[in-house]
Design a protein around this motif. Structure first.
Motif, PDB file in Angstrom:
ATOM      1  N   VAL B 102       2.551  15.422 -12.852  1.00 52.77           N
ATOM      2  CA  VAL B 102       2.734  16.813 -13.279  1.00 52.77           C
ATOM      3  C   VAL B 102       1.835  17.121 -14.480  1.00 52.77           C
ATOM      4  N   LEU B 103       1.901  16.258 -15.491  1.00 50.95           N
ATOM      5  CA  LEU B 103       1.134  16.536 -16.712  1.00 50.95           C
ATOM      6  C   LEU B 103      -0.373  16.452 -16.458  1.00 50.95           C
ATOM      7  N   ALA B 104      -0.781  15.438 -15.672  1.00 48.55           N
ATOM      8  CA  ALA B 104      -2.218  15.280 -15.409  1.00 48.55           C
ATOM      9  C   ALA B 104      -2.766  16.461 -14.627  1.00 48.55           C
ATOM     10  N   THR B 105      -1.947  17.030 -13.733  1.00 46.69           N
ATOM     11  CA  THR B 105      -2.405  18.193 -12.975  1.00 46.69           C
ATOM     12  C   THR B 105      -2.681  19.361 -13.907  1.00 46.69           C
ATOM     13  N   PHE B 106      -1.726  19.630 -14.819  1.00 42.17           N
ATOM     14  CA  PHE B 106      -1.927  20.741 -15.751  1.00 42.17           C
ATOM     15  C   PHE B 106      -3.172  20.511 -16.599  1.00 42.17           C
ATOM     16  N   LEU B 107      -3.245  19.328 -17.227  1.00 45.27           N
ATOM     17  CA  LEU B 107      -4.378  19.044 -18.114  1.00 45.27           C
ATOM     18  C   LEU B 107      -5.689  19.064 -17.330  1.00 45.27           C
ATOM     19  N   GLY B 108      -5.660  18.468 -16.123  1.00 42.70           N
ATOM     20  CA  GLY B 108      -6.881  18.398 -15.327  1.00 42.70           C
ATOM     21  C   GLY B 108      -7.375  19.781 -14.906  1.00 42.70           C
ATOM     22  N   PHE B 109      -6.461  20.646 -14.449  1.00 43.66           N
ATOM     23  CA  PHE B 109      -6.869  22.002 -14.069  1.00 43.66           C
ATOM     24  C   PHE B 109      -7.426  22.737 -15.275  1.00 43.66           C
ATOM     25  N   PHE B 110      -6.748  22.583 -16.397  1.00 45.78           N
ATOM     26  CA  PHE B 110      -7.189  23.259 -17.614  1.00 45.78           C
ATOM     27  C   PHE B 110      -8.611  22.836 -17.977  1.00 45.78           C
ATOM     28  N   ILE B 111      -8.860  21.521 -17.957  1.00 48.40           N
ATOM     29  CA  ILE B 111     -10.182  21.041 -18.363  1.00 48.40           C
ATOM     30  C   ILE B 111     -11.232  21.371 -17.318  1.00 48.40           C
ATOM     31  N   GLY B 112     -10.841  21.289 -16.044  1.00 53.30           N
ATOM     32  CA  GLY B 112     -11.789  21.634 -14.984  1.00 53.30           C
ATOM     33  C   GLY B 112     -12.247  23.077 -15.083  1.00 53.30           C
ATOM     34  N   VAL B 113     -11.293  23.978 -15.367  1.00 50.48           N
ATOM     35  CA  VAL B 113     -11.665  25.386 -15.528  1.00 50.48           C
ATOM     36  C   VAL B 113     -12.474  25.568 -16.809  1.00 50.48           C
ATOM     37  N   ALA B 114     -12.089  24.824 -17.860  1.00 46.99           N
ATOM     38  CA  ALA B 114     -12.809  24.950 -19.135  1.00 46.99           C
ATOM     39  C   ALA B 114     -14.266  24.524 -18.985  1.00 46.99           C
ATOM     40  N   ARG B 115     -14.517  23.531 -18.085  1.00 50.79           N
ATOM     41  CA  ARG B 115     -15.907  23.093 -17.896  1.00 50.79           C
ATOM     42  C   ARG B 115     -16.766  24.193 -17.308  1.00 50.79           C
ATOM     43  N   LEU B 116     -16.143  25.125 -16.598  1.00 48.69           N
ATOM     44  CA  LEU B 116     -16.904  26.221 -15.998  1.00 48.69           C
ATOM     45  C   LEU B 116     -16.831  27.476 -16.845  1.00 48.69           C
ATOM     46  N   SER B 117     -16.227  27.374 -18.030  1.00 47.08           N
ATOM     47  CA  SER B 117     -16.059  28.552 -18.866  1.00 47.08           C
ATOM     48  C   SER B 117     -17.407  29.105 -19.305  1.00 47.08           C
ATOM     49  N   PRO B 118     -17.527  30.440 -19.373  1.00 54.02           N
ATOM     50  CA  PRO B 118     -18.775  31.013 -19.899  1.00 54.02           C
ATOM     51  C   PRO B 118     -18.912  30.741 -21.397  1.00 54.02           C
ATOM     52  N   ASN B 119     -17.815  30.374 -22.039  1.00 50.59           N
ATOM     53  CA  ASN B 119     -17.873  30.053 -23.465  1.00 50.59           C
ATOM     54  C   ASN B 119     -18.555  28.693 -23.628  1.00 50.59           C
ATOM     55  N   TRP B 120     -19.725  28.725 -24.279  1.00 49.62           N
ATOM     56  CA  TRP B 120     -20.563  27.539 -24.327  1.00 49.62           C
ATOM     57  C   TRP B 120     -19.848  26.339 -24.936  1.00 49.62           C
ATOM     58  N   ILE B 121     -19.206  26.568 -26.066  1.00 49.87           N
ATOM     59  CA  ILE B 121     -18.649  25.433 -26.798  1.00 49.87           C
ATOM     60  C   ILE B 121     -17.451  24.851 -26.048  1.00 49.87           C
ATOM     61  N   VAL B 122     -16.662  25.713 -25.398  1.00 49.26           N
ATOM     62  CA  VAL B 122     -15.518  25.221 -24.627  1.00 49.26           C
ATOM     63  C   VAL B 122     -16.006  24.353 -23.478  1.00 49.26           C
ATOM     64  N   ALA B 123     -17.047  24.830 -22.785  1.00 50.65           N
ATOM     65  CA  ALA B 123     -17.576  24.061 -21.661  1.00 50.65           C
ATOM     66  C   ALA B 123     -18.109  22.710 -22.133  1.00 50.65           C
ATOM     67  N   ARG B 124     -18.796  22.731 -23.282  1.00 47.35           N
ATOM     68  CA  ARG B 124     -19.368  21.478 -23.780  1.00 47.35           C
ATOM     69  C   ARG B 124     -18.280  20.476 -24.150  1.00 47.35           C
ATOM     70  N   VAL B 125     -17.241  20.945 -24.837  1.00 43.31           N
ATOM     71  CA  VAL B 125     -16.171  20.039 -25.254  1.00 43.31           C
ATOM     72  C   VAL B 125     -15.475  19.461 -24.030  1.00 43.31           C
ATOM     73  N   ALA B 126     -15.257  20.302 -23.008  1.00 42.09           N
ATOM     74  CA  ALA B 126     -14.608  19.806 -21.790  1.00 42.09           C
ATOM     75  C   ALA B 126     -15.488  18.754 -21.115  1.00 42.09           C
ATOM     76  N   THR B 127     -16.810  18.999 -21.064  1.00 42.57           N
ATOM     77  CA  THR B 127     -17.718  18.018 -20.471  1.00 42.57           C
ATOM     78  C   THR B 127     -17.673  16.707 -21.246  1.00 42.57           C
TER      79      THR B 127
END
Lengths: 381, 399
Positions: B102-127
């Motif tokens: 359950v927890l990994a799904t939430f965190l994983g979806f959050f980070i996966g979406v963050a990697r595609l974020s138009p916000n440069w710094i958010v995408a970089r941190v997620a990567t």
């Protein structure tokens, strides 16, 4: 026709506008990428704060406050050197040879170095896509190198190499050894299993499917414990299996099942026309696979093989649970050593291991991405 | 033409070249080799076991275990049987796997979406997160969380308090323990009714939308039903008969924390390690799934005038889920299998209890290994069977 002066046409030259500051240049970039909307701005600020909380202490710990030289725990104790103490790299420097060779006898350690060199040659030969004499390279990596390394590391009195019991092997050497044995055995065995799974003979197919699915369905640690406890049971009485050999068997069987699935993907990706073409030339099954299908299939799955190898490399840490002295176990053993009992020694040990594994795995994953791009070049329009 | 096609195949000269006979020969050879291996292994095993005076068979499951386990979901003590120890280990494995998934799904979806974020710094941190975590062995991460992070926490006397009765110290995490009264069943029943009602409403709204195109606020209504109904019942019973669900808050005494629910540090470390590790892989799965939805879909949705949130909900995510689900399932299985690394930090999961302690005490390696492997295999096979049927249902229907 008289010339009309159109009232709505401007006659005077308008002043030039200033260059659009907010469309190009760094400020525009920042506005577009970091502060395009209110939620985005909040997000940016939160992340920047998070980085501010995390990064400086890590840098301070790893570099600024770190202790680089010293011979025992006193070098890394705050009450002795009277300044904040970060990572105790002196500990790693002191134990580096233990981390690399384990307890391998010091006068014989050149043999391990030669093993490293032979391995580097083999890996470079295999990974360099345009390397000359690839067939020779495969022969070297899968036959010559394993035999040479075996003789070199275990020793052979007849050629003047003193035997070294495997109980002394350890550290990075053991980690690399387990992964190399894993890949050297799993690739040929995995290819056989993959061919078996796609075979037309029902019993061969059944046997391959059962092996692959059973092994992939259980965790590696259970396979290792099984190899450790059950292998001696299955052999005749009096035959003892080396403590190192048991996990090696487990790791090889385990990675072979995963490799088989990767290779199967490659076999399925080879167009049917290639099989039919080979058959129409009158090639038998063996020649068709060897000359036509496998060279194409394996080339397609190089990234997959490398990714499996990355997983295998990370999984070698599990052999420490069944009692082998790999890098993780060597660090666990050193960090509790009273000579180096200082508060930050554990963190430093883990940081060193993390650095080692990260560099290896990240390098391999970059390589696999590069190969993937190269292989896809033909399909790109 | 047909006469030629139906003519007997040309003679191959010798039966050695007949593919049917060859195939049969290969298969017989395989069967003989496998049978011989199994036969000699069992003969040796019987000899060895007799020599070492180790009993065989599954009778030992009835024997008294004589060891204790710190974290148990069912009642268990040193006088319980090995069979009971197996149940304890299995439940602990399933508990950590369920919470971890359950927890990994939430965190994983959050980070996966963050990697595609138009916000440069958010995408970089997620990567950076993904590249850092994926390339480190899980065992190392578990040791780090257990030994380097949780061990050096202050002792019980100086627990770190988060307020509301949440404490953290080197003996683990302390949470308020819910004390369930008899009347609490009304709340549970209300919750059940709420879930059923929400599902029914969702189904009805979906059918309505399919026929008429009218949309209903399914998520809001569902949340209100599921959360609101039990809360209402709770308040009502609280007014009429006294609070049915009280919380026992851990109390800071001079030397220790008393009361509350103690979560052992092994469990915390294992959950933390598994969630953080698996989330990095799930993030990659999610990112690949979203990228697999062609840009034309988003553009078409824009052209129809859908808002970006609606586009995501109705156009992108349903298509991405089709790509995401199979690899996501295999990540769930990986998490379950990886939970066996518990043995390294002493969390009493199936492998630690059954392949560790029980195997060492009884010496019955074959039985213990077989049972443990069968459990993991069963979990894997059941999951893949369910997933395959789900995939068949979700697969794109093409012309």
């Amino acid at each position: 026709m008289a010339v009309h002066t159109l009232s709505y046409v401007q006659t005077a030259q308008a002043d030039t506008l200033p260059p659009p500051l907010l469309v190009r240049g760094p400020i525009a970039w920042v506005r577009q990428n970091l502060f395009s909307s209110i939620p985005n701005t909040i997000l940016t600020l939160v992340v920047v704060y998070l980085l501010y909380v995390v990064i400086p202490p890590v840098i301070r710990f790893l570099i600024t406050d770190a202790v680089w030289t010293g011979i025992d725990r006193n070098a890394c104790r705050e009450d002795v050197i009277h300044r904040p103490v970060g990572a105790c790299w002196a500990f790693v420097a002191d134990r580096l040879s233990y981390f690399t060779y384990g307890s391998y006898p010091i006068p014989e350690r050149w043999r391990v170095d030669v093993f490293f060199a032979l391995m580097a040659v083999g890996i470079a030969w295999m990974l360099w896509l345009k390397a000359p004499a690839k067939g020779l390279g495969a022969l070297y990596f899968f036959v010559v190198f394993p035999i040479a390394s075996f003789i070199l590391l275990t020793g052979w009195s007849a050629v003047g190499l003193t035997p070294v019991p495997t109980a002394f092997w350890g550290g990075i050497m053991l980690t690399l050894l387990v992964s190399i044995v894993g890949i050297v055995f799993s690739l040929p065995f995995g290819i056989l299993l993959a061919l078996g799974r796609r075979s037309k003979l029902p019993l061969v197919r059944l046997a391959s499917v059962i092996f692959i699915e059973v092994v992939r369905g259980v965790p590696l640690i259970t396979v290792l414990i099984m190899a450790n406890t059950m292998l001696p049971l299955f052999l005749p009485q009096g035959v003892s299996v080396d403590r190192l050999l048991r996990p090696l068997v487990g790791v090889s069987l385990f990675s072979a099942a995963y490799m088989a699935e990767v290779v199967r993907g490659g076999l399925q990706a080879v167009p049917k026309g290639q099989y039919e073409g080979a058959m129409s030339l009158g090639l038998g099954y063996g020649r068709m696979m060897y000359f036509i299908v496998l060279p194409q299939a394996l080339r397609i799955v190089i990234p997959g093989i490398v990714n499996t190898f990355i997983g295998l490399f990370k999984d070698t840490t599990l052999v420490s649970i069944v009692g082998l002295l790999d890098l993780v176990r060597a660090i666990e053993a050193s960090r509790v050593d009273p000579i180096w009992a200082a508060p930050t020694v554990s963190y430093t040990g883990y940081a060193f291991a993390a650095l080692f594994y990260w560099i290896c795995c990240f390098g391999m994953s970059r390589y696999s991405i590069m190969v993937e791009r190269k292989l896809a070049a033909g399909q790109r329009r | 033409m047909s006469t030629i096609a139906q003519a007997a195949p040309p003679s191959r000269g010798s039966v050695l070249y007949d593919p049917k006979i060859r195939g049969a020969a290969y298969q017989i050879l395989l069967v003989v080799v496998v049978a011989f291996l199994i036969y000699s292994a069992s003969v040796n095993a019987i000899d060895n076991l007799r020599a070492a005076k180790i009993a065989s068979g599954f009778g030992f499951l009835e024997n008294t275990s004589g060891f204790d386990v710190n974290q148990t979901l069912v009642s268990y003590g040193a006088t319980s049987t090995y069979g009971r120890a197996f149940v304890v280990g299995l439940l602990n494995t399933l508990l950590v796997a369920a919470i971890g998934i359950v927890l990994a799904t939430f965190l994983g979806f959050f980070i996966g979406v963050a990697r595609l974020s138009p916000n440069w710094i958010v995408a970089r941190v997620a990567t950076a997160y993904v590249e850092l975590i994926r390339n480190l062995p899980l065992l190392l991460q578990l040791l780090f969380w257990y030994i380097a992070v949780l061990r050096p926490l202050p002792d019980a006397r100086n627990s770190v308090s988060f307020g509301l009765g949440f404490f953290l110290n080197n003996r683990g995490m302390y949470l308020p323990r819910p004390l369930i009264d008899g009347d609490a069943w009304y709340v549970v029943i209300a919750l059940g009714i709420g879930v059923v009602a929400a599902l029914a409403f969702g189904g009805w709204a979906h059918r309505r939308q399919m026929t008429t195109g009218t949309q209903y606020p399914v998520v809001r209504t569902g949340a209100l039903l599921i959360l609101g109904l039990p809360a209402l019942v709770w308040i009502l019973t609280g007014i009429t008969a006294g609070n049915p669900i009280a919380f026992e808050i851990p109390e800071q005494t001079r030397f220790n924390l008393r009361g509350g629910l103690q979560v052992f540090p092994e469990f915390v470390a294992l959950t933390l390690g598994l969630v953080i590790y698996t989330a990095a892989f799930i993030a990659e799965v999610v990112r690949a799934g979203i990228l697999a939805v062609s840009k034309g879909q988003t553009e078409a949705a824009d052209a129809l005038g859908l808002r970006s949130a609606t586009t995501l909900k109705l156009v992108v995510i349903p298509q991405a889920m089709r790509v995401i689900t199979p690899p996501l399932t295999s990540q769930y299985l990986n998490l379950t299998k990886n939970s066996s690394l518990a043995v390294a930090i002493g969390y009493p999961d199936l492998v630690q209890v059954f392949m560790g302690t029980v195997l060492n005490q009884t010496g019955q390696a074959i039985e213990c290994v077989a049972i443990t492997m069968a459990v993991y295999l069963a979990i894997s096979l059941i999951t893949s069977a369910v997933m395959n049927s789900y995939n068949r249902r979700m697969a794109m229907v093409e012309r």
